[in-house]
Design a protein around this motif. Structure first.
Motif, PDB file in Angstrom:
ATOM      1  N   VAL A 136       5.707 -11.267  -3.875  1.00 15.57           N
ATOM      2  CA  VAL A 136       5.606 -10.771  -2.495  1.00 15.57           C
ATOM      3  C   VAL A 136       4.801 -11.717  -1.597  1.00 15.57           C
ATOM      4  O   VAL A 136       5.246 -12.061  -0.498  1.00 15.57           O
ATOM      5  CB  VAL A 136       5.022  -9.342  -2.470  1.00 15.57           C
ATOM      6  N   PRO A 137       3.606 -12.183  -2.020  1.00 18.78           N
ATOM      7  CA  PRO A 137       2.868 -13.117  -1.157  1.00 18.78           C
ATOM      8  C   PRO A 137       3.629 -14.419  -0.895  1.00 18.78           C
ATOM      9  O   PRO A 137       3.459 -15.027   0.166  1.00 18.78           O
ATOM     10  CB  PRO A 137       1.578 -13.381  -1.954  1.00 18.78           C
ATOM     11  N   ASP A 138       4.471 -14.849  -1.845  1.00 18.20           N
ATOM     12  CA  ASP A 138       5.247 -16.069  -1.624  1.00 18.20           C
ATOM     13  C   ASP A 138       6.226 -15.890  -0.467  1.00 18.20           C
ATOM     14  O   ASP A 138       6.501 -16.827   0.280  1.00 18.20           O
ATOM     15  CB  ASP A 138       6.030 -16.433  -2.895  1.00 18.20           C
ATOM     16  N   GLU A 139       6.741 -14.668  -0.323  1.00 14.90           N
ATOM     17  CA  GLU A 139       7.735 -14.406   0.722  1.00 14.90           C
ATOM     18  C   GLU A 139       7.103 -14.090   2.072  1.00 14.90           C
ATOM     19  O   GLU A 139       7.581 -14.529   3.112  1.00 14.90           O
ATOM     20  CB  GLU A 139       8.638 -13.248   0.302  1.00 14.90           C
ATOM     21  N   LEU A 140       6.009 -13.316   2.058  1.00 13.30           N
ATOM     22  CA  LEU A 140       5.415 -12.856   3.313  1.00 13.30           C
ATOM     23  C   LEU A 140       4.150 -13.604   3.702  1.00 13.30           C
ATOM     24  O   LEU A 140       3.668 -13.466   4.825  1.00 13.30           O
ATOM     25  CB  LEU A 140       5.103 -11.359   3.227  1.00 13.30           C
ATOM     26  N   GLY A 141       3.600 -14.404   2.789  1.00 19.23           N
ATOM     27  CA  GLY A 141       2.356 -15.109   3.068  1.00 19.23           C
ATOM     28  C   GLY A 141       1.153 -14.224   2.826  1.00 19.23           C
ATOM     29  O   GLY A 141       1.264 -13.021   2.576  1.00 19.23           O
ATOM     30  N   LEU A 142      -0.022 -14.836   2.900  1.00 18.31           N
ATOM     31  CA  LEU A 142      -1.288 -14.117   2.737  1.00 18.31           C
ATOM     32  C   LEU A 142      -2.183 -14.383   3.946  1.00 18.31           C
ATOM     33  O   LEU A 142      -2.144 -15.471   4.508  1.00 18.31           O
ATOM     34  CB  LEU A 142      -1.994 -14.577   1.460  1.00 18.31           C
ATOM     35  N   PRO A 143      -2.977 -13.366   4.339  1.00 17.48           N
ATOM     36  CA  PRO A 143      -2.975 -11.993   3.814  1.00 17.48           C
ATOM     37  C   PRO A 143      -1.698 -11.258   4.203  1.00 17.48           C
ATOM     38  O   PRO A 143      -0.925 -11.733   5.032  1.00 17.48           O
ATOM     39  CB  PRO A 143      -4.204 -11.371   4.477  1.00 17.48           C
ATOM     40  N   LEU A 144      -1.506 -10.076   3.602  1.00 19.35           N
ATOM     41  CA  LEU A 144      -0.386  -9.213   3.949  1.00 19.35           C
ATOM     42  C   LEU A 144      -0.849  -7.771   3.867  1.00 19.35           C
ATOM     43  O   LEU A 144      -1.936  -7.482   3.364  1.00 19.35           O
ATOM     44  CB  LEU A 144       0.820  -9.474   3.050  1.00 19.35           C
ATOM     45  N   MET A 145      -0.023  -6.867   4.385  1.00 15.54           N
ATOM     46  CA  MET A 145      -0.363  -5.452   4.380  1.00 15.54           C
ATOM     47  C   MET A 145       0.574  -4.686   3.456  1.00 15.54           C
ATOM     48  O   MET A 145       1.778  -4.961   3.422  1.00 15.54           O
ATOM     49  CB  MET A 145      -0.256  -4.858   5.794  1.00 15.54           C
ATOM     50  N   LEU A 146       0.015  -3.733   2.726  1.00 17.64           N
ATOM     51  CA  LEU A 146       0.805  -2.784   1.941  1.00 17.64           C
ATOM     52  C   LEU A 146       0.583  -1.392   2.536  1.00 17.64           C
ATOM     53  O   LEU A 146      -0.550  -1.018   2.841  1.00 17.64           O
ATOM     54  CB  LEU A 146       0.378  -2.797   0.473  1.00 17.64           C
ATOM     55  N   LYS A 147       1.678  -0.646   2.713  1.00 14.63           N
ATOM     56  CA  LYS A 147       1.583   0.653   3.368  1.00 14.63           C
ATOM     57  C   LYS A 147       2.473   1.686   2.679  1.00 14.63           C
ATOM     58  O   LYS A 147       3.565   1.355   2.209  1.00 14.63           O
ATOM     59  CB  LYS A 147       2.020   0.545   4.837  1.00 14.63           C
ATOM     60  N   ALA A 148       2.001   2.927   2.660  1.00 20.51           N
ATOM     61  CA  ALA A 148       2.858   4.058   2.297  1.00 20.51           C
ATOM     62  C   ALA A 148       3.633   4.414   3.560  1.00 20.51           C
ATOM     63  O   ALA A 148       3.036   4.873   4.539  1.00 20.51           O
ATOM     64  CB  ALA A 148       2.017   5.241   1.833  1.00 20.51           C
ATOM     65  N   PRO A 149       4.936   4.193   3.601  1.00 21.34           N
ATOM     66  CA  PRO A 149       5.667   4.264   4.868  1.00 21.34           C
ATOM     67  C   PRO A 149       5.844   5.647   5.473  1.00 21.34           C
ATOM     68  O   PRO A 149       6.260   5.763   6.619  1.00 21.34           O
ATOM     69  CB  PRO A 149       7.036   3.650   4.530  1.00 21.34           C
ATOM     70  N   HIS A 150       5.498   6.705   4.730  1.00 21.27           N
ATOM     71  CA  HIS A 150       5.638   8.048   5.286  1.00 21.27           C
ATOM     72  C   HIS A 150       4.285   8.708   5.559  1.00 21.27           C
ATOM     73  O   HIS A 150       4.233   9.917   5.782  1.00 21.27           O
ATOM     74  CB  HIS A 150       6.450   8.934   4.337  1.00 21.27           C
ATOM     75  N   GLU A 151       3.222   7.941   5.562  1.00 19.61           N
ATOM     76  CA  GLU A 151       1.901   8.498   5.876  1.00 19.61           C
ATOM     77  C   GLU A 151       1.404   7.930   7.202  1.00 19.61           C
ATOM     78  O   GLU A 151       1.916   6.935   7.708  1.00 19.61           O
ATOM     79  CB  GLU A 151       0.898   8.173   4.769  1.00 19.61           C
ATOM     80  N   GLY A 152       0.383   8.585   7.748  1.00 13.48           N
ATOM     81  CA  GLY A 152      -0.224   8.126   8.993  1.00 13.48           C
ATOM     82  C   GLY A 152      -1.728   8.151   8.877  1.00 13.48           C
ATOM     83  O   GLY A 152      -2.287   8.334   7.793  1.00 13.48           O
ATOM     84  N   SER A 153      -2.406   7.971  10.021  1.00 17.94           N
ATOM     85  CA  SER A 153      -3.875   7.992  10.065  1.00 17.94           C
ATOM     86  C   SER A 153      -4.500   6.995   9.097  1.00 17.94           C
ATOM     87  O   SER A 153      -5.562   7.247   8.534  1.00 17.94           O
ATOM     88  CB  SER A 153      -4.412   9.410   9.783  1.00 17.94           C
ATOM     89  N   THR A 154      -3.821   5.867   8.891  1.00 21.88           N
ATOM     90  CA  THR A 154      -4.275   4.790   7.992  1.00 21.88           C
ATOM     91  C   THR A 154      -4.469   5.278   6.560  1.00 21.88           C
ATOM     92  O   THR A 154      -5.230   4.692   5.800  1.00 21.88           O
ATOM     93  CB  THR A 154      -5.576   4.114   8.505  1.00 21.88           C
ATOM     94  N   ILE A 155      -3.788   6.353   6.174  1.00 19.61           N
ATOM     95  CA  ILE A 155      -3.816   6.832   4.799  1.00 19.61           C
ATOM     96  C   ILE A 155      -2.775   6.052   4.006  1.00 19.61           C
ATOM     97  O   ILE A 155      -1.639   5.885   4.440  1.00 19.61           O
ATOM     98  CB  ILE A 155      -3.528   8.338   4.747  1.00 19.61           C
ATOM     99  N   GLY A 156      -3.155   5.586   2.804  1.00 17.22           N
ATOM    100  CA  GLY A 156      -2.227   4.834   1.971  1.00 17.22           C
ATOM    101  C   GLY A 156      -1.911   3.470   2.535  1.00 17.22           C
ATOM    102  O   GLY A 156      -0.747   3.079   2.661  1.00 17.22           O
TER     103      GLY A 156
END
Length: 326
Positions: A136-156
């Protein structure tokens, strides 16, 4: 009887709920309930976590203000229930709520509309291998973000600084969702733009810039810290301001949103290019929330904002002329 009591009838304020954002929703809903009552609205509290659909129907609300955040309130499920019951509700309809709650689907639609959003890929929360995570870092570079796509309020959500952070960051996000969104990190200024209205009538409120301690706008800094700084209107030149507000309205309309929402951006430091991060179709209404802040900058009080949102309550799927709810 007040003007608004006559105009709106019996109003339910739906807040609390069963999502990971229950605590925030309780704060939002309490504020909305108090504001509507101050304006003379016949408003009543209703917590879907404590009372069922039958009780919601039995209340015979003339319309409801949805102050729920996250799943089971912001994702189209409750909107579908209200459509079945024939109760007009605030905010977006079933489909737009569902899409807006899904960061991956939102990004796909924005890309299809030619709107800027950070590069991304998706990972199976249960099946992604260690080898997949390493690439994943090879494709998107570093740093990068990981997210739970169905949560909000910066949860997950997790910021990955190096290859060694991928496994732990992924494990954190995978607790909240079946899919993990890996997203290119945009270094720059964090902005948000509330939007009110629908279609051609949709308009952007003043932009808010968020400056959190160490650039970490997490759950604590979002709702409980006094160290986070907010600038509204954001200190941007007029041309850039108008461009970002226009993008917010286009993003809102691309998903078919209505009533109100908040569109989050990153403004890349290197070239002042804005990137869409996500949309919130039932934004926070707490003492730290950004929609009331932007409305205040536009000369609209918290109480008047609540009334305006309530005024736009509607049914997304119009019933046939001779259909009447039981």
């Amino acid at each position: 009887m007040s003007q608004f009591a006559t105009q709106f009838g019996k109003v339910g304020v739906l807040f609390g709920g069963r999502s990971a954002e229950r605590e925030v929703s309780l704060m939002s809903g309490s504020g909305v309930l108090k504001a509507l009552r101050i304006k003379g609205v016949d408003a009543h509290a209703f917590d879907p976590a404590e009372r069922g659909i039958a009780e919601l129907a039995a209340e015979k609300f003339d319309r409801v203000f949805i102050a729920l955040h996250g799943r089971y309130g912001e994702d189209g499920t409750l909107q579908g229930v209200l459509e079945q019951l024939g109760i007009p509700y605030t905010g977006s309809g079933v489909m737009a709520s569902s899409i807006g709650m899904d960061k991956v689907m939102s990004k796909r639609i924005w890309i299809n509309h030619g709107l800027p959003t950070p590069r991304f890929l998706t990972l199976d929360a249960k099946g992604a291998t260690a080898e997949e995570l390493r690439t994943v870092p090879d494709e998107l570079g570093l740093p990068l973000m990981l997210k739970a796509p169905h949560e909000g309020s910066t949860i997950g959500i997790s910021k990955v600084q190096g290859y060694s952070d991928m496994q732990s960051g992924f494990a954190l996000c995978a607790k909240y969702d079946e899919v993990v969104l890996a997203e290119e990190f945009i270094s720059g200024r964090e902005l948000t733009v509330p939007v009110l209205g629908k279609g051609r009538e949709a308009r952007a409120l003043p932009i808010v810039e968020i400056r959190a301690p160490q650039g970490n706008y997490d759950y604590q800094n979002k709702y409980f810290s006094d160290d986070t700084q907010y600038f509204c209107p954001a200190p941007l030149d007029e041309a850039l301001t108008k461009r970002i507000q226009s993008l917010a309205v286009r993003a809102f309309n691309a998903l078919g949103c209505a009533g109100w929402a908040r569109v989050d951006f990153m403004l890349r430091a290197a070239d002042n290019e804005p990137f869409l991060l996500e949309i919130n179709t039932s934004p926070g209404m707490t003492g730290h929330s950004l929609v009331p802040m932007a409305a205040k900058a536009a000369g609209v009080s918290y109480e008047d904002l609540c009334v305006e949102i309530l005024r736009m309550a509607d049914l997304d799927l119009k019933p046939t002329q001779d259909w009447k709810p039981a």
